[in-house]
Enzyme design. Structure first.
Site, PDB file in Angstrom:
ATOM      1  CG  ASP A 113      -2.002   1.023   1.239  1.00  0.00           C
ATOM      2  OD1 ASP A 113      -2.980   0.919   0.486  1.00  0.00           O
ATOM      3  OD2 ASP A 113      -1.824   1.988   2.010  1.00  0.00           O
ATOM      4  CG  HIS A 279      -5.419  -3.431   0.370  1.00  0.00           C
ATOM      5  ND1 HIS A 279      -4.764  -3.056  -0.779  1.00  0.00           N
ATOM      6  CD2 HIS A 279      -4.996  -2.573   1.350  1.00  0.00           C
ATOM      7  CE1 HIS A 279      -3.987  -2.007  -0.528  1.00  0.00           C
ATOM      8  NE2 HIS A 279      -4.107  -1.706   0.750  1.00  0.00           N
TER       9      HIS A 279
END
Length: 297
Positions: A113, A279
């Protein structure tokens, strides 16, 4: 002096320290022996996001897991002109400095991320320091903004919310920061129950700090501004070191982008794989992530 929190139950065998670099204090966890491996978390997490994989990796690598500036228990400077103190260039320079202070001149990097965006910039700004690069569930920031469509805006609304001028997002989040944090994470995790309650409690503790929430907004404001300037300047440069791209098969990045081909526009040696999760594979499917990291590193 900021008290140094330790988590031996989550990261057995690790130690914690504060490292001063570029005028910023970076909280850093270290453990293991072997070739150095820098592990960079994303938003809204901190270094404990790696707790399911770092102890196993520490059997073969010297692990360095910092809190990015502005996050966790690291210092939270003001954003400065053009939010430059939260540019990925500034954040990457912090971590190269941390590694050098620990005696590591060249090292491998895993970034998830926001940490992946810092790692991308690091590979361009300090190519002599980065040996291999793993980027988890991202494609380049400039690509994502340039190709924004309705589906991306709906799935990643915070890319447009957090960049609004201060103090709008900060004040709105302050009404119920736990709700915003937990909703954000729940929307990206696709395997329920993946986040250890002890780790979630630490995420909540850190996000309760208004300075961290402001820093997170500054991070995103920089991404929508000065980071794009830096990226445009380096548009013709390519990452020279081997790059492994990993992404969640149930998430947004793989659904909206050809991840490997996108990174091949930015790097000379790219391979990549989808992982059956959302994610955050380090929390959702740690064994699969370890398999991919072992094979590449």
């Amino acid at each position: 002096m900021i008290a140094i929190r330790k988590f031996p139950d989550l990261l057995p065998g690790f130690s914690w320290r504060d490292i001063e670099v570029n005028g910023v204090r970076i909280r850093t966890a270290t453990g293991g022996n072997g070739p150095p491996l820098l592990m960079l978390h994303g938003h809204p997490q901190m270094h404990l996001t790696w707790h399911k994989v770092a102890p196993a990796l520490a059997k073969r690598f010297s692990i360095v897991a910092p809190d990015l500036r502005g996050y966790g228990d690291s210092a939270k400077p003001e954003g400065g002109t053009d939010h430059a103190n939260y540019s990925k260039r500034a954040m990457a320079a912090d971590l190269v400095g941390v590694m050098h202070q620990l005696g590591f001149e060249r090292f491998m990097v895993v970034g998830h991320d926001r940490g992946g965006r810092v790692a991308h910039r690091m590979a361009l700004d300090a190519p002599q320091a980065v040996e291999k690069l793993v980027l988890i569930d991202i494609v380049p920031t400039a690509t994502m903004y340039a190709q924004t469509n309705m589906e991306f805006a709906r799935r990643y609304f915070w890319w447009f919310f957090l960049i609004q001028p201060a103090p709008l997002p900060e004040r709105l989040i302050s009404g119920d920061p736990d709700f915003f944090l937990e909703s954000h994470i729940a929307g990206q995790i696709k395997i329920p129950g993946s986040v250890d309650p002890r780790v979630m409690a630490e995420y909540r503790r850190c996000y309760a700090d208004p300075a961290m929430r402001h820093a997170a907004c500054e991070d995103y404001r920089a991404a929508a501004g000065i980071d794009l300037v830096h990226d445009a300047t380096d548009a013709d440069r390519r990452i020279e070191v081997p790059l492994l791209a990993l992404w969640g098969a149930r998430g947004t990045v793989g659904a909206l982008y050809d991840v490997v081909e996108t990174w091949r526009e930015k790097a000379v040696d790219v391979r990549g794989y989808a992982i059956d999760c959302g994610h955050s594979p380090q929390e959702e499917v740690p064994a699969e992530l370890l398999y991919r990291l072992d094979a590449f590193l």
